[in-house]
Write a protein that holds these residues in place. Structure first.
Motif, short mmCIF file in Angstrom:
data_model
loop_
_atom_site.label_atom_id
_atom_site.label_comp_id
_atom_site.label_asym_id
_atom_site.label_seq_id
_atom_site.Cartn_x
_atom_site.Cartn_y
_atom_site.Cartn_z
N GLY A 327 0.66 -1.28 0.03
CA GLY A 327 0.19 -0.17 -0.01
C GLY A 327 0.89 1.19 -0.08
O GLY A 327 0.32 2.31 0.01
N HIS A 328 2.25 1.26 -0.12
CA HIS A 328 3.05 2.33 -0.03
C HIS A 328 4.05 2.29 -0.85
O HIS A 328 4.45 1.30 -1.37
CB HIS A 328 3.52 2.61 1.30
CG HIS A 328 2.65 2.94 2.30
ND1 HIS A 328 1.84 4.33 2.52
CD2 HIS A 328 1.88 2.20 3.43
CE1 HIS A 328 1.40 4.22 3.41
NE2 HIS A 328 1.03 2.99 4.09
N PRO A 329 4.85 3.58 -1.71
CA PRO A 329 5.77 3.43 -2.25
C PRO A 329 6.87 2.73 -1.28
O PRO A 329 6.84 2.97 0.06
CB PRO A 329 6.06 4.80 -2.51
CG PRO A 329 4.98 5.56 -2.46
CD PRO A 329 3.95 4.89 -1.31
N ILE A 330 7.72 2.01 -1.74
CA ILE A 330 8.76 1.19 -0.77
C ILE A 330 9.58 2.26 0.07
O ILE A 330 9.87 1.99 1.29
CB ILE A 330 9.54 0.14 -1.44
CG1 ILE A 330 10.38 0.69 -2.49
CG2 ILE A 330 8.69 -1.10 -1.78
CD1 ILE A 330 11.47 -0.22 -3.19
N GLY A 331 9.75 3.38 -0.49
CA GLY A 331 10.62 4.45 0.29
C GLY A 331 9.78 4.99 1.30
O GLY A 331 10.62 5.62 2.32
N GLU A 332 8.76 4.58 1.72
CA GLU A 332 7.89 5.26 2.66
C GLU A 332 8.01 4.38 3.83
O GLU A 332 7.65 4.58 5.14
CB GLU A 332 6.47 5.68 2.38
CG GLU A 332 6.36 6.90 1.49
CD GLU A 332 4.98 7.43 0.92
OE1 GLU A 332 4.01 6.72 1.69
OE2 GLU A 332 4.91 7.97 0.46
N HIS A 333 8.54 2.92 3.70
CA HIS A 333 8.39 2.03 4.75
C HIS A 333 9.69 2.54 5.45
O HIS A 333 10.87 2.71 4.86
CB HIS A 333 8.90 0.54 4.15
CG HIS A 333 7.42 0.37 3.62
ND1 HIS A 333 6.44 0.09 4.11
CD2 HIS A 333 7.03 -0.13 2.31
CE1 HIS A 333 5.38 -0.46 3.22
NE2 HIS A 333 6.09 -0.53 2.02
N GLU A 334 9.86 2.40 6.71
CA GLU A 334 10.96 3.14 7.53
C GLU A 334 12.07 2.32 7.46
O GLU A 334 13.18 3.15 7.38
CB GLU A 334 10.31 3.23 8.91
CG GLU A 334 9.87 4.35 9.61
CD GLU A 334 9.75 4.97 10.72
OE1 GLU A 334 10.46 4.21 11.59
OE2 GLU A 334 8.85 5.70 11.29
N THR A 335 12.07 1.15 7.28
CA THR A 335 13.27 0.51 7.11
C THR A 335 14.28 0.98 5.73
O THR A 335 15.43 1.16 5.77
CB THR A 335 13.15 -1.14 6.86
OG1 THR A 335 12.26 -1.64 7.79
CG2 THR A 335 14.58 -1.94 7.11
N ILE A 336 13.42 1.20 4.82
CA ILE A 336 14.11 1.62 3.35
C ILE A 336 14.36 3.07 3.54
O ILE A 336 15.33 3.45 3.02
CB ILE A 336 13.09 1.41 2.15
CG1 ILE A 336 12.59 0.06 2.09
CG2 ILE A 336 13.57 2.01 1.09
CD1 ILE A 336 13.79 -0.90 1.59
N ALA A 337 13.59 3.73 4.40
CA ALA A 337 13.76 5.14 4.55
C ALA A 337 15.32 5.55 5.31
O ALA A 337 16.00 6.27 4.75
CB ALA A 337 12.86 5.76 5.46
#
Ligand SMILES: Cc1cc2nc3c(=O)[nH]c(=O)nc-3n(C[C@H](O)[C@H](O)[C@H](O)COP(=O)(O)OP(=O)(O)OC[C@H]3O[C@@H](n4cnc5c(N)ncnc54)[C@H](O)[C@@H]3O)c2cc1C
Length: 619
Positions: A327-337
Motif C-alpha cells: 500500500g505504499h511506495p517502498i521508500g515510505e517504509h521506515e526500513t527503506i527510509a
C-alpha cells in the motif's frame, strides 16, 4: 633502532622496518588529519572549501562534455561486461579524445588537466563503467604518467610522455604471487650488468592491470641491497619496461568476479635487458616512489566510486517512489527510509572528501598522504555498502542482470554488475586493512618521534636523560591543552548546525589524542601489534576528517549559490550519525572483547572448530 617490539617476530619486524625505510619521514607541509591525532583542528586548512577557478572549471566542463557524449554514443557498459572486451574502436576513440594523456602537461602534448578535472573525468566514468575507470586509473594514477611526472628526468619525460596522447597504454607491476601487501617478499630481480649500463630483469608479476594491453609499464624489482643504520637492507627499484622488449611475456589473462573487461595479466620477465636510463628516481627508491605516487594516485578511485554512488542515489530515488508494496511506495517504509538517508548523506560526504583532497593535491601546499588514504578507505567502503543497500532496495531486480531485465521489457539497470565491479576497490591500491595500518603509522608519528629519540642506538646514559627531559618538556606543553574544553564555536565561521558539529570535532579530537596517548603510555612499542585497538582510533580520526570536510563543503555550497542549498541537511545528518559511531568507538576502546576475539581466532586457526565444518562439500 626499531620502532617495533621484538615480540611481534623477526619476519614481521623486518617487513615493518622495510616499509619504514621507504616512508616519508618529514612533514614538509601541513596535514589536517595528522593534527587531528594530536588533538588539534587546523580549520584554516579546510575552510573556506577550495573552489575551482572558473578558468579551470571551464576546461574541465568542456572535456567532460566531450567524454560524456562519446560514452553515451559509443560505449555500452553492459556489452563490455558481457564480452569482457572494450572494443578496439572505442579504445581508439578514447585515445583520440586524449583520455590516456589527461594528466600529462601540454608541453608533452597532453591535455594538462588539473587533478580536480582529471578526477572529475573519473567521477563521470565511475558513474557508468568500472572497467573503464580501472583502465584509465591504472594507466594514469599508478602507471607510467604519474611516477614519471613526479620523478622522471627531463629526457625520460620528453621520450615517453608524448606517446600517451597518441594512445599508448601503461601499467604498474608490483604484486607477485608471494608479495601482495608485503613488498619485502618480492623476488623479481634487476641485476646490473658488469659495465653498469643495463639491468637484467628476471621474475614474474601477478595481476598487472592493463598488462595484457600495455605498451610500456613500470616494473618494481629487487636491486642490490644497501646498508641502512649498519644493517643490510633489501632494496626495490622502479624501471620503465617496453612490453615489446625481448623476454617480456604475458603468460595469462586473469579473470575476476567483476571488472570482466580488465586487461589484467601475469607477466614473466626472462633476462630482460633494460638500459639504466629507464630507472625512475634512484636505485633503491622504488618503494618510496610507489608510496609518493599513490598519495595523489589514490584519489581517482574515491572520485570514481562517488560518481557511482550518485548513480545509486538516482536509481533508488526513482525506484523507491515508483515501486508500491503493502500500500505504499517502498521508500515510505521506515526500513527503506533509513537506508536511503544513509545513502544520500554518505554520498555527499564522499563527494566532499574527493573534491577536497583533489584540490589539496593541485594546491601542492598540503601533505595529503593521510587525506588520500582516508579518501580511499572511506569512499570505497561507503560505496560498497551503498551498492549492497541499493541491490536490496531494488529487491529481485537488483540481483537480475540488465540484459535479462531488458529482455522481459524492464529498464536494464545493472546493479549486480556495479556490485561485482566495486568489490575489488577494497583490495587493490592498498586494501582497507593496509589503509588502516598506514593511517595508524602516521597517526602515531608524533609519539613515535619522541619515544624513538629515547631509544636511539648507542645513546649514552646522559643522552638518554637529555632525550627523556626533552620528551617530558614536549608532553608537558602538549598534554594539558587536551583537557581544556572547547567553549566557543565562533572560530569556525559558519552557522549552526555546522558550527556546532565542528565544535564537537574539536572536542572529540582532543579526547582522541589524549586517549591515544594513554594507550601509547600503557602499550608503548607493543601498540603496533594491537590492530584491533588502533583501528578504532583510525576510524575515529577518519570520521572526524569526514565530518570536517562535509561541514566545510556544505557551508561553501550554501554560501556560493542556489544549487546544493540544502547540503547543510546532508552534512548535519552525516555528522549526527558519525557522532553516534564515534561514541561507540570510544566505548569499545574502554571495554571490548579483544582478548576473547584473539583467543577464539587462535583456536579457529588451530582447527579446534573443525567439527563445525561437518556435513559440507569442501576441499
Ligand atoms: C583486479 C585486481 C587488479 C590489480 N591490479 C594490480 C596492478 O595493476 N598492479 C599491481 O602491482 N597489483 C595489482 N593488484 C594486486 C593488489 O594490489 C593486491 O591484491 C593487494 O595488494 C593485496 O595483496 P594480496 O591480494 O596478495 O593479499 P595479501 O597481501 O595476501 O592479503 C590478504 C588479506 O590479508 C590482509 N592483510 C595483509 N597484511 C596484513 C596486515 N599486516 N595486517 C592486517 N591485514 C593484513 C589484506 O588486507 C587482505 O585482506 C591487483 C589485484 C586485483 C585483484
Amino acid at each position: 633502532m626499531s620502532l617495533y617490539d621484538k615480540s611481534i617476530g623477526k619476519e614481521a619486524r623486518a617487513s615493518l622496518e622495510f616499509a619504514e625505510d621507504s616512508r616519508e619521514t618529514e612533514w614538509l607541509h601541513p596535514s589536517y588529519s595528522a593534527m587531528l591525532y594530536q588533538g588539534e583542528v587546523k580549520w584554516e586548512l579546510l575552510h573556506p572549501f577550495p573552489r575551482q577557478t572558473s578558468e579551470d572549471k571551464q576546461i574541465g566542463d568542456e572535456f567532460l562534455a566531450k567524454l560524456r557524449e562519446f560514452l553515451e554514443k559509443h560505449y555500452d557498459a553492459d556489452e563490455v561486461d558481457k564480452t569482457g572486451e572494450i572494443p578496439e574502436n572505442v579504445l581508439r576513440g578514447l585515445a583520440d579524445l586524449g583520455c590516456f594523456a589527461m594528466k600529462i602537461p601540454k608541453q608533452y602534448d597532453g591535455l594538462g588537466l588539473s587533478q580536480v578535472n582529471y578526477n572529475r573525468a573519473l567521477h563521470l566514468t565511475g558513474s557508468y563503467c568500472g572497467n573503464l575507470t580501472a583502465l584509465l586509473s591504472a594507466h594514469q594514477s599508478i602507471g607510467v604518467p604519474q611516477p614519471l611526472l613526479m620523478f622522471g628526468t627531463t629526457e625520460q619525460k620528453n621520450t615517453f610522455l608524448p606517446r600517451f596522447r597518441k594512445g599508448a597504454i601503461s601499467a604498474f607491476a608490483l604484486t607477485e604471487a608471494n608479495a601482495g601487501s608485503d613488498p619485502r617478499a618480492m623476488t623479481t630481480a634487476a641485476v646490473p650488468t658488469e659495465d653498469g649500463s643495463h639491468y637484467i630483469i628476471n621474475g614474474e608479476k601477478l595481476w598487472c592491470t592493463n598488462g595484457t594491453k600495455a605498451d610500456i609499464i613500470v616494473v618494481m624489482a629487487v636491486t642490490p641491497p644497501k646498508i641502512v643504520h649498519g644493517k643490510e637492507r633489501k632494496k626495490i627499484t622502479a624501471f620503465l619496461v617496453e612490453m615489446n622488449t625481448p623476454g617480456v611475456e604475458v603468460l595469462h589473462r586473469c579473470r575476476f568476479m567483476g571488472l570482466k573487461a580488465l586487461y589484467n595479466g601475469v607477466i614473466r620477465f626472462t633476462d630482460v635487458k633494460i638500459p639504466k636510463e629507464n630507472m625512475i628516481l634512484g636505485e633503491g627508491d622504488g618503494l618510496r616512489l610507489a608510496l609518493k605516487t599513490l598519495n595523489t594516485g589514490r584519489l581517482s578511485i574515491p572520485a570514481g566510486v562517488t560518481g557511482n554512488s550518485k548513480w545509486c542515489m538516482q536509481v533508488n530515488r526513482k525506484w523507491s517512489n515508483e515501486r508500491v508494496q503493502w500500500g505504499h511506495p517502498i521508500g515510505e517504509h521506515e526500513t527503506i527510509a533509513g537506508k536511503q538517508a544513509k545513502i544520500a548523506s554518505d554520498t555527499f560526504a564522499m563527494d566532499a572528501v574527493w573534491k577536497l583532497a583533489s584540490s589539496m593535491a593541485d594546491d601542492k601546499h598540503f601533505d595529503i598522504r593521510l587525506e588520500a588514504a582516508v579518501a580511499k578507505l572511506f569512499n570505497t567502503e561507503a560505496h560498497y555498502a551503498i551498492l549492497q543497500q541499493t541491490l536490496q532496495i531494488r529487491g529481485g531486480r537488483g540481483f537480475e542482470t540488465a540484459e535479462s531485465l531488458r529482455e522481459r521489457g524492464e529498464e536494464g539497470i545493472a546493479i549486480e554488475r556495479a556490485l561485482r565491479d566495486s568489490r575489488v576497490n577494497l583490495i587493490f591500491e592498498g586494501s582497507s586493512e593496509i589503509m588502516h595500518l598506514f593511517i595508524a603509522r602516521e597517526a602515531l608519528d608524533f609519539h613515535l618521534q619522541h619515544i624513538g629519540a629515547l631509544f636511539a642506538p648507542g645513546l649514552s646514559l646522559g643522552g638518554k636523560i637529555t632525550a627523556l627531559l626533552k620528551m617530558i618538556k614536549v608532553y608537558a606543553a602538549w598534554y594539558p591543552k587536551l583537557w581544556i574544553p572547547v567553549l566557543s564555536s565562533a572560530r569556525f565561521g559558519m552557522a549552526d548546525p555546522l558550527n556546532r558539529h565542528m565544535k564537537s570535532v574539536a572536542q572529540l579530537a582532543k579526547k582522541m589524542a589524549r586517549t591515544l596517548f594513554h594507550k601509547m603510555a600503557i602499550h608503548q612499542k607493543k601498540m603496533a601489534e594491537k590492530q584491533l585497538l588502533i583501528n578504532r582510533f583510525v576510524q575515529i580520526g577518519t570520521e572526524l576528517f569526514i565530518m570536517s570536510a562535509a561541514c566545510s563543503y556544505a557551508d561553501s555550497l550554501k554560501t556560493n549559490g542556489l544549487e546544493g542549498k540544502n547540503a547543510v541537511e546532508l552534512a548535519d545528518y552525516y555528522c549526527r550519525e558519525a557522532k553516534l559511531r564515534i561514541d561507540k568507538l570510544f566505548r569499545d576502546i574502554r571495554s571490548n572483547n579483544d582478548k576473547a576475539t584473539l583467543k577464539l581466532n587462535k583456536r579457529f586457526m588451530q582447527g579446534e572448530f573443525e567439527w563445525l565444518e561437518d556435513e559440507i562439500i569442501g576441499g
